[in-house]
Design a protein around this motif. Structure first.
Motif, short mmCIF file in Angstrom:
data_model
loop_
_atom_site.label_atom_id
_atom_site.label_comp_id
_atom_site.label_asym_id
_atom_site.label_seq_id
_atom_site.Cartn_x
_atom_site.Cartn_y
_atom_site.Cartn_z
N LEU A 1 -6.16 1.28 10.21
CA LEU A 1 -5.98 1.78 8.85
C LEU A 1 -6.23 3.28 8.77
O LEU A 1 -5.51 4.00 8.07
N LEU B 1 -8.35 -3.53 3.59
CA LEU B 1 -8.27 -2.41 2.65
C LEU B 1 -8.49 -2.88 1.22
O LEU B 1 -9.17 -2.22 0.43
N GLU C 1 -4.82 -6.04 7.90
CA GLU C 1 -5.17 -4.67 7.52
C GLU C 1 -5.17 -4.53 6.00
O GLU C 1 -6.07 -3.93 5.42
N TYR C 2 -4.15 -5.11 5.37
CA TYR C 2 -4.08 -5.10 3.91
C TYR C 2 -5.30 -5.78 3.30
O TYR C 2 -5.90 -5.28 2.33
N VAL D 1 0.86 -1.17 0.00
CA VAL D 1 0.00 0.00 0.00
C VAL D 1 0.90 1.23 0.00
O VAL D 1 1.84 1.32 0.79
N LEU E 1 -4.05 6.32 6.79
CA LEU E 1 -4.59 6.77 5.50
C LEU E 1 -5.20 8.16 5.64
O LEU E 1 -5.39 8.65 6.76
N ILE F 1 -11.75 5.95 4.47
CA ILE F 1 -12.69 4.86 4.78
C ILE F 1 -13.86 5.47 5.54
O ILE F 1 -13.68 6.07 6.59
N VAL G 1 -15.26 2.68 0.71
CA VAL G 1 -14.29 3.59 0.13
C VAL G 1 -14.90 4.12 -1.15
O VAL G 1 -15.27 3.33 -2.02
#
Length: 219
Positions: A197, A158, A154-155, A141, A201, A206, A216
Motif C-alpha cells: 500500500l 486500508l 490491501e483494500y 481507492v 499511496l 500510513i 492513518v
C-alpha cells in the motif's frame, strides 16, 4: 470488518459467505445457536447476521443472550419470518435491523455499510483523508482523482485504517478483519500488505508506531 454469520441453510450460507467476502468482509460461519453464542464470547467479530429458524435454539433467544453478553454489537436479523409481529419482536429484543428472505444482496450490503459507518468514523460511503478517497460502496481507492490498483486484502487493510483514522490498529486487530477461523496466516502478512500500500499511496500516509501497530492520521 468481521462478520459472524449464523445460518443453518448450508447452500444459502456458503453463497452468502462468498458474496460477503467479495464485498470486503471477513466471515465466520456457524450453523446453530449454541455455536453462535460461543462464538460471540470467544471470537472477535464486529457484527452479526442472524437467522431466526435455527435447529437448536430459537434465534430470538440467541438474540436476547447476545444482547446480555455484548450490548453494542450490531445484529442484523435475516429470516423467512415476515409478519409484522415477528419484525416487532426482533427489533424489540435488540436487533439493529431486520431483513426478510428472499432478499436482494445489494440491499443487505447497503444495510451492513450503515453498520460500518456507525462503528467507524465515516458518515457516508466515502472516506476521504488528505489526497486519498476510499469508497466502501464501490470498493475503490482513488488518489488525486486517479484509481489505485489495490488487491482485495490491501483494500481491507486500508479501509480498517481509514475507518479508524487517528487510532492505532495493531497487527492482530488488522488480521482479525481480514482472515476467518482456521485460515493460515503468515507472520508477516500484514507487513506485506502495508508495504504494498505504501508504494501506491502518499509518503507517510500510513504511519508505523513501532512495537504497537499502524495508523492513518486524520486530515
Amino acid at each position: 470488518m468481521r462478520i459472524l454469520l449464523v445460518e443453518d441453510d448450508r447452500q444459502l450460507a456458503e453463497g452468502l459467505k462468498q458474496s460477503l467476502k467479495m464485498e470486503g468482509f471477513a466471515v465466520d460461519l456457524v450453523e446453530n445457536g449454541k455455536d453462535a453464542l460461543h462464538a460471540t464470547v470467544v471470537a472477535e467479530c464486529d457484527m452479526v447476521i442472524l437467522d431466526l429458524g435455527l435447529p437448536d435454539i430459537d434465534g430470538i433467544d440467541v438474540l436476547k443472550t447476545i444482547r446480555k453478553q455484548k450490548k453494542t454489537i450490531p445484529v442484523l436479523v435475516l429470516t423467512a419470518r415476515d409478519s409484522t409481529q415477528d419484525k416487532i419482536l426482533g427489533l424489540d429484543y435488540g436487533a439493529d435491523d431486520y431483513l426478510v428472505k428472499p432478499f436482494e444482496p445489494s440491499e443487505l450490503f447497503a444495510r451492513l455499510r450503515v453498520f460500518e459507518r456507525r462503528l467507524g468514523t465515516a458518515s457516508s460511503s466515502l472516506i476521504e483523508i488528505g489526497q486519498v478517497c476510499l469508497d466502501t460502496a464501490s470498493h475503490s481507492v482513488v488518489l488525486d482523482g486517479e484509481q489505485v490498483d489495490a488487491s482485495r486484502r490491501e483494500y481491507m487493510v486500508l479501509k480498517a485504517l481509514m475507518e479508524n483514522s487517528g487510532r492505532i490498529q495493531s497487527r492482530e486487530q488488522l488480521e482479525s478483519k481480514l482472515y476467518e477461523w482456521g485460515e493460515e496466516i503468515a507472520s508477516n502478512v500484514i507487513e506485506v500488505h502495508i508495504h504494498n500500500l505504501r508504494k501506491k499511496l502518499p509518503p507517510q500516509f500510513i504511519k508505523t508506531i513501532r512495537g504497537v501497530g499502524y495508523s492513518v492520521n486524520k486530515a
